[in-house]
Design an enzyme around this catalytic site. Structure first.
Site, PDB file in Angstrom:
ATOM      1  N   ARG A 199       0.819  -1.214   0.000  1.00  0.00           N
ATOM      2  CA  ARG A 199       0.000   0.000   0.000  1.00  0.00           C
ATOM      3  C   ARG A 199       0.854   1.266   0.000  1.00  0.00           C
ATOM      4  O   ARG A 199       0.633   2.181   0.789  1.00  0.00           O
ATOM      5  CB  ARG A 199      -0.948   0.008   1.194  1.00  0.00           C
ATOM      6  N   MET A 200       1.767   1.329  -0.947  1.00  0.00           N
ATOM      7  CA  MET A 200       2.650   2.491  -0.950  1.00  0.00           C
ATOM      8  C   MET A 200       2.819   3.018  -2.358  1.00  0.00           C
ATOM      9  O   MET A 200       3.881   2.859  -2.953  1.00  0.00           O
ATOM     10  CB  MET A 200       3.981   2.101  -0.325  1.00  0.00           C
TER      11      MET A 200
END
Length: 378
Positions: free
Chosen positions: A255-256
């Site tokens: 999630r980056m």
């Protein structure tokens, strides 16, 4: 040489923030024009209660943080039963049963007892606020910030947000933006967070810039049980334009960012470093243009399959198509000991027409510059 001079100027301007009583510089990209508290006389909170009051009132404020505001335990503790969906090893995060998440999604996971603290609900930040740290002294510990419910024109600059229930998923987010507009997060450090370091909620969050910040994923606990934090930046708004520029994303595993909803993302000149897992996750409604970024030791640059759309600035010839809207070619990304990033959807370029677009520089010096200059006090 031109881009080196630009970066040198940016570094010098933020260095002056150590002694300046107010915001330094101006937002690049989509949040350009944000003024925060404007010319309001600076205030210096000395207690957690005073800080909460200044952030939540209806007055334009320039709020200078010159100390650590530790919210740990200020709202008491509550022992509840959660779950351990990733195992019970010492490095694994466990989950709070917030909104019956464990019951509904991880019913078969081992049950554990967890402690709920002040970090669950962040501090409300109302419109027309500048929150500015003095040097490296401005720290909010144990509780995050939320710009929600129609709040707009907010600047968060040169502070650290740390230690929000790092062992517990659903233990709290560092910075939440939801149903808002014109938010600039700049030279901020986030570290040891239970859930998301930065999250843009499902309402329209409109114009947001996240610049020259450090997302530090080092932690004793993680969902991947290896010291690499999984919950980085989640962009899920229904009508969002987000600029990510000059940030240092370090030691994460997922999630980056995660991008979906209806989000137009310009990811430019960021450093993604030491990821055990994936960086980008692009869901339905995520429109990503990535240029001039550096990926160093990132196992998976983009999780597949991609449900949204991606223009990854794949080659010099294709990148020339940016000129019709950007007035320049897009910059190549750079990869060192990393996976690949493949996306040539040029239809995304037209979505930037008429918007304020951040400048982009070649990736050659990005890693060195970002490690030295991104985050609080730099």
């Amino acid at each position: 040489m031109h881009y080196k001079l630009l970066f040198a100027a940016a570094a010098a301007s933020l260095a002056s923030a150590v002694s300046a009583a107010g915001v330094v510089g101006a937002a690049e990209g989509f949040a350009h024009g944000v003024t925060g508290g404007g010319s309001a006389s600076p205030v210096y909170p000395t207690t957690t209660d005073e800080l909460v009051s200044y952030l939540g009132d209806n007055e334009p404020r320039v709020i200078i943080l010159d100390r650590t505001f530790d919210f740990t335990g200020t709202e008491g503790t509550e022992t509840t039963t959660g779950c351990a969906p990733w195992g019970t090893a010492s490095q694994c995060q466990v989950a709070i049963n917030l909104h019956s998440w464990c019951d509904n999604y991880q019913a078969s996971a081992p049950k554990v007892s967890v402690t709920d603290k002040a970090g669950i609900l962040p501090i409300t930040v109302n419109s027309n606020k500048s929150i500015v740290g003095q040097g490296t002294k401005g720290v909010i510990k144990g509780k995050g910030l939320r710009v929600v419910s129609g709040a707009k024109n907010v600047i968060i600059q040169n502070i650290a947000v740390t230690d929000i229930n790092p062992k517990y998923v659903w233990g709290g987010d560092a910075i939440t933006v939801d149903d808002s507009d014109l938010v600039w997060i700049d030279h901020v450090t986030t570290a040891r967070i239970g859930r998301q370091h930065i999250v843009l909620g499902t309402s329209a969050d409109n114009r947001v810039t996240i610049s020259y910040s450090l997302i530090d994923g080092r932690s004793d606990y993680s969902a991947t049980c290896n010291g690499h934090h999984y919950w980085g930046v989640y962009l899920d708004g229904s009508n969002d334009m987000v600029t990510l520029k000059g940030n240092y994303f370090y030691n994460l595993s997922g999630r980056m960012p995660k991008v979906q909803g209806n989000t137009l993302l310009h990811a430019v000149n960021n450093l993604f470093h030491n990821f055990d897992g994936h960086a980008f996750e692009i869901g339905t409604g995520g429109y990503v243009l990535a240029e001039g970024n550096v990926f160093q030791d990132v196992n998976i640059v983009v999780e597949t399959p991609i449900s949204g759309q991606l223009f990854s600035s794949p080659d010099a010839n294709t990148n020339q198509q940016c000129a019709s809207v950007f007035g320049r070619s897009c910059q190549l990304n750079a990869f060192g000991n990393s996976g690949s990033m493949s996306g040539s959807d040029t239809s995304i370029i037209s979505k930037f027409a008429g918007k304020t677009i951040a400048a982009a520089h070649p990736p050659g010096n990005i890693a060195q510059w970002t490690m030295k200059n991104a985050g609080q006090g730099k």
